[in-house]
Design an enzyme around this catalytic site. Structure first.
Site, PDB file in Angstrom:
ATOM      1  N   TRP A  73     100.372  -5.351  46.559  1.00 35.34           N
ATOM      2  CA  TRP A  73     100.741  -6.654  47.127  1.00 35.34           C
ATOM      3  C   TRP A  73     101.232  -7.638  46.068  1.00 35.34           C
ATOM      4  O   TRP A  73     102.264  -8.286  46.222  1.00 35.34           O
ATOM      5  CB  TRP A  73      99.541  -7.240  47.876  1.00 35.34           C
ATOM      6  N   GLU A 118     105.541  -3.034  48.537  1.00 36.25           N
ATOM      7  CA  GLU A 118     105.138  -3.840  49.704  1.00 36.25           C
ATOM      8  C   GLU A 118     106.063  -5.042  49.859  1.00 36.25           C
ATOM      9  O   GLU A 118     105.846  -6.050  49.223  1.00 36.25           O
ATOM     10  CB  GLU A 118     103.682  -4.275  49.565  1.00 36.25           C
TER      11      GLU A 118
END
Ligand SMILES: *[C@@H]1O[C@H](CO)[C@@H](O)[C@H](O)[C@H]1NC(C)=O
Length: 494
Positions: free
Chosen positions: A108, A149
């Site tokens: 992330w 991501e």
């Protein structure tokens, strides 16, 4: 710092898994858990390599040239008295020929932009592939876990072109990896609403050995109402919303299969943590009750909105909670005044494993082992969640009583500090070269950015090392309380 010789007693207990199933169990290991305080501190020696078929070292990143780099060189590498965790981690394979280790790149906090640029350029893709291979060969990893991501999402640079660029990247990785026998896996956004914008599912499925569906964070404190982190099915409070419109494990798994991902490549993501909410009104406390945002923080992960199972199982024992089971969604949740917590326990994880098996999937993955009760603080044995998963998979774990005791002289380093200062569950640390942000050991604010903070450690030469972390989901660093907190509770003068 005192160097002294002590007699170390090694107790070698060999534990064998007698395997009845050949399902994969991919275990993510978030290496920054070493910076957590007290019983939350997790190091390579806390890994139980008998509970995983694949251990995944999380994370490394890339630079603007696409080259794979360590994000915490002091922790990962042996250079400059570094802690050499790459080598310690891969040494877990000694005597375990079936155990594989993967290097996870991305996550992330790495964002999407660098990956979007890298995948679009044949030169940067080559840098990425060659540097990944070099790192895997140098440190003895068996494969790569690619966690971009996400393509065509967040801070993407190339937008929809990411979708085919990702396929091209995987194709080239596959060709090179096959020369060395490296495994290629990826963690992907699970729900249709995101996946449909990010992936050519048949295209990526062709080149990946296994595909990990991140079937967690499906609902969380970023929503206006309470919801489960990882509901298996449509649940209480979902009323007459069509099930296909909900973010659930079953709908996500069905979507991937019907979109052309062979089930024998799918590994289902299971969370070993929960999400915390603050109810708007303590009296309205079911699923889909109004929420005013993130709830309590755990003592080790120190982040509002998230709690490790190892942190919550002990709270459940020591405090009064009203624990309920959503019998439709098949997950527990707990209520205490205005605190509302969605979590997973052995029963809910078992239900998800059984559902996955009914769809003939390849195995499961867990995020992440350092928040299982790895020290047996709660009294159900070490790693109660991971053990429940094995049981549900049909793996019989037996402890053989072959105990050897040897006495070896050993050098240990003792420091005068008792506990290490706390850390936060941002998804990964970013080591910054920044000069003298560290004035003492412990946690300190980032002078340039209210959403970041540093953990300062001391290397054996006495030099301070800054490890930069980012607060999750737009929280601000709170230097008074030493954790990431709501924006309106923190003063930011930058
Ligand atoms: C999981 O939580 C539910 C709700 O409290 C409970 O009924 C169930 O027994 C728990 N499972 C285990 C294995 O503790």
């Amino acid at each position: 710092m005192i160097l002294k010789y002590i007699a170390l007693t090694l107790l070698i207990v060999s534990v064998n898994i007698v395997k009845a199933s050949d399902k994969l169990v991919l275990c993510y290991y978030g290496t920054w858990a070493t910076y957590r305080p007290s019983l939350g501190k997790f190091d390579v020696e806390h890994i139980d390599p008998n509970l995983c078929t694949h251990l995944v070292y999380s994370f490394v990143g890339i630079n603007t040239q696409g080259t794979v780099i360590s994000l915490d060189p002091y922790l990962d590498l042996p250079d400059n008295w570094g802690r050499d965790n790459f080598a310690k981690f891969n040494a877990l394979k000694i005597g375990r020929p079936n155990l594989k280790t993967l290097l996870a790149v991305g996550g992330w906090n790495e964002g999407s932009a660098k990956y979007s640029r890298m995948a679009a350029s044949s030169i940067l893709r080559r840098n990425f592939i060659n540097s990944a291979i070099k790192m895997m060969k140098d440190y003895d990893f068996d494969g790569l876990n690619l966690d971009w991501e996400y393509p065509n999402r967040r801070d993407t640079v190339n937008g929809p072109a990411d979708i085919q660029n990702f396929v091209q990247l995987l194709k080239e990785l596959r060709t090179e990896f096959d020369k060395y026998g490296f495994e290629l896996s990826s963690a992907v956004a699970a729900v249709e609403a995101v996946a449909i914008q990010a992936y050519d599912i048949p295209g990526i499925s062709k080149y990946l050995d296994h595909i990990g569906l991140m079937t967690y964070d499906l609902y969380g404190p970023w929503d206006a109402v309470t919801g489960h982190n990882s509901p298996l099915h449509k649940g209480e409070g979902d009323g007459n919303i069509p099930r296909e419109q909900l973010y659930t494990v079953d709908v996500a798994l069905e979507y991937w299969i019907k979109s052309g991902c062979p089930p024998e490549k799918i590994i289902l993501g299971l969370p070993l943590y929960g999400h915390t909410f603050t109810l708007t009104n303590a009296a309205i406390n079911g699923v889909r009750a109004p929420s005013s945002g993130a709830g309590i923080a755990g003592p080790y992960t120190s982040t509002n909105g998230i709690i490790g199972y190892n942190e919550f199982c002990i709270k459940l024992q020591r405090e009064t909670w009203n624990v309920r089971y959503d019998s439709l969604a098949k997950v527990p949740y707990a209520v205490q005044n205005r605190n509302w917590i969605s979590f997973d326990n052995a029963s809910s994880l078992t239900a998800k494993v059984e559902y996955g098996l009914s769809k003939n999937i390849r195995g499961i993955m867990v995020w992440s082992i350092e928040t299982d009760d790895f020290r047996n603080v709660c009294g159900y044995g070490k790693y109660p969640l991971l053990n429940a998963i094995h049981k549900a998979l049909g793996n019989i774990i037996t402890t053989t009583p072959s105990t050897t005791t040897t006495t070896t002289p050993s050098t240990t380093t003792t420091t005068t500090t008792t506990t290490r200062p706390g850390s936060n569950t941002t998804k990964e640390p970013i080591v910054s070269p920044s000069g003298n942000v560290c004035k003492s050991e412990g946690l300190t604010a980032d002078p340039k950015d209210c959403t970041s903070f540093y953990i300062c450690t001391v290397d054996p030469s006495g030099k301070f090392l800054p490890h930069k972390f980012k607060c999750p989901s737009n929280l601000y660093w709170d230097q008074k309380n030493l954790y990431c907190n709501y924006r309106d509770l923190v003063e930011c003068n930058i």
